[in-house]
Write a protein that holds these residues in place. Sequence first.
Motif, PDB file in Angstrom:
ATOM      1  N   ALA A  37      32.593  39.428  -3.483  1.00  0.00           N
ATOM      2  CA  ALA A  37      34.318  39.662  -3.779  1.00  0.00           C
ATOM      3  C   ALA A  37      34.669  40.078  -2.316  1.00  0.00           C
ATOM      4  O   ALA A  37      35.717  39.550  -1.755  1.00  0.00           O
ATOM      5  CB  ALA A  37      34.804  40.134  -4.779  1.00  0.00           C
ATOM      6  N   TYR A  85      36.861  37.689   0.119  1.00  0.00           N
ATOM      7  CA  TYR A  85      38.378  38.042   0.694  1.00  0.00           C
ATOM      8  C   TYR A  85      38.550  38.382   1.908  1.00  0.00           C
ATOM      9  O   TYR A  85      39.582  38.133   2.428  1.00  0.00           O
ATOM     10  CB  TYR A  85      38.956  39.020  -0.369  1.00  0.00           C
ATOM     11  CG  TYR A  85      39.326  38.162  -1.717  1.00  0.00           C
ATOM     12  CD1 TYR A  85      40.263  37.335  -1.947  1.00  0.00           C
ATOM     13  CD2 TYR A  85      38.357  38.273  -2.724  1.00  0.00           C
ATOM     14  CE1 TYR A  85      40.632  36.714  -2.973  1.00  0.00           C
ATOM     15  CE2 TYR A  85      38.590  37.462  -3.953  1.00  0.00           C
ATOM     16  CZ  TYR A  85      39.704  36.738  -4.191  1.00  0.00           C
ATOM     17  OH  TYR A  85      39.859  35.954  -5.050  1.00  0.00           O
ATOM     18  N   ILE A  88      40.434  44.933  -4.400  1.00  0.00           N
ATOM     19  CA  ILE A  88      39.143  44.566  -5.177  1.00  0.00           C
ATOM     20  C   ILE A  88      39.228  45.662  -6.236  1.00  0.00           C
ATOM     21  O   ILE A  88      39.165  47.002  -6.019  1.00  0.00           O
ATOM     22  CB  ILE A  88      37.968  44.984  -4.156  1.00  0.00           C
ATOM     23  CG1 ILE A  88      38.167  44.193  -3.066  1.00  0.00           C
ATOM     24  CG2 ILE A  88      36.813  44.626  -5.050  1.00  0.00           C
ATOM     25  CD1 ILE A  88      37.888  42.499  -3.227  1.00  0.00           C
ATOM     26  N   ASP A 140      33.360  44.883  -7.920  1.00  0.00           N
ATOM     27  CA  ASP A 140      32.681  44.090  -6.865  1.00  0.00           C
ATOM     28  C   ASP A 140      31.170  44.258  -7.096  1.00  0.00           C
ATOM     29  O   ASP A 140      30.567  44.948  -6.454  1.00  0.00           O
ATOM     30  CB  ASP A 140      33.158  44.154  -5.408  1.00  0.00           C
ATOM     31  CG  ASP A 140      32.647  43.028  -4.514  1.00  0.00           C
ATOM     32  OD1 ASP A 140      31.829  42.089  -5.336  1.00  0.00           O
ATOM     33  OD2 ASP A 140      32.731  42.952  -3.523  1.00  0.00           O
ATOM     34  N   ALA A 174      33.136  40.322 -10.590  1.00  0.00           N
ATOM     35  CA  ALA A 174      34.192  40.675  -9.661  1.00  0.00           C
ATOM     36  C   ALA A 174      35.588  40.739 -10.227  1.00  0.00           C
ATOM     37  O   ALA A 174      35.694  39.546 -11.006  1.00  0.00           O
ATOM     38  CB  ALA A 174      34.107  40.105  -8.227  1.00  0.00           C
ATOM     39  N   VAL A 207      39.497  40.817  -8.900  1.00  0.00           N
ATOM     40  CA  VAL A 207      40.312  41.337  -7.713  1.00  0.00           C
ATOM     41  C   VAL A 207      41.852  40.758  -7.967  1.00  0.00           C
ATOM     42  O   VAL A 207      42.212  39.609  -8.640  1.00  0.00           O
ATOM     43  CB  VAL A 207      39.808  40.271  -6.424  1.00  0.00           C
ATOM     44  CG1 VAL A 207      40.691  40.545  -5.502  1.00  0.00           C
ATOM     45  CG2 VAL A 207      38.451  40.374  -6.298  1.00  0.00           C
ATOM     46  N   THR A 253      41.902  37.439 -10.104  1.00  0.00           N
ATOM     47  CA  THR A 253      40.724  36.590  -9.804  1.00  0.00           C
ATOM     48  C   THR A 253      39.559  37.364 -10.867  1.00  0.00           C
ATOM     49  O   THR A 253      39.434  38.538 -10.596  1.00  0.00           O
ATOM     50  CB  THR A 253      40.206  36.316  -8.616  1.00  0.00           C
ATOM     51  OG1 THR A 253      41.228  36.005  -7.867  1.00  0.00           O
ATOM     52  CG2 THR A 253      38.696  35.706  -8.580  1.00  0.00           C
ATOM     53  N   GLN A 293      34.785  31.141 -11.006  1.00  0.00           N
ATOM     54  CA  GLN A 293      35.884  31.732 -10.574  1.00  0.00           C
ATOM     55  C   GLN A 293      36.981  31.251 -11.269  1.00  0.00           C
ATOM     56  O   GLN A 293      37.437  30.020 -11.402  1.00  0.00           O
ATOM     57  CB  GLN A 293      35.889  31.595  -8.908  1.00  0.00           C
ATOM     58  CG  GLN A 293      37.124  32.010  -8.503  1.00  0.00           C
ATOM     59  CD  GLN A 293      37.479  32.302  -6.972  1.00  0.00           C
ATOM     60  OE1 GLN A 293      36.500  31.918  -6.339  1.00  0.00           O
ATOM     61  NE2 GLN A 293      38.545  32.599  -6.575  1.00  0.00           N
TER      62      GLN A 293
END
Length: 159
Positions: free
Chosen positions: A4, A8, A62, A65, A70, A72, A93, A105
């Motif tokens: 992650a 990002y 975050i 992770d 993950a 976010v 996310t 995702q």
Amino acid sequence: MGVATRFYEAFMVRDFYTMGLLYANHASFSDPVFPRLTAQGARLMWQMLLSEAEDLEVNVKILEDSPDRARVDWTARYTFTPTKRVVVNRVHTEMALAAGKIVKQVDDFSFWRWAGQALGWRGWLLGFTPLVHDQVRSKAARSLQEFAQFVALTSRDGK
């Protein structure tokens, strides 16, 4: 560095290539506008969105992770090209990860809030209705299909 974090960091500098490499070939992606994308569809979506964005600003937090998951929270601020309206979209996310790749995702955000900002009064008034939701999804799917054709043409011509 976790998946992650790498994803990002690439997103914030509009590096769709690196983002795409982080998807497993069998991965899936969904959000309120693009509900059922394959890994290839997700790669194309990010390429399309990031190559067309003129004033994108992304802020990321975050939450988790780990090697298999993950979470976010991120915010994107940009001008929605078709209406020239400024949008501030707050997204959550969830990623399922395996072998250092994204296998699933799911991005979630308020479609009604997004529609109000992107489409104006029509979005605020009707953004919660299936009709507007379906219209936006159809237009997004057409745009992605046209972009895929453009990429295929330009990569073939460039050889």
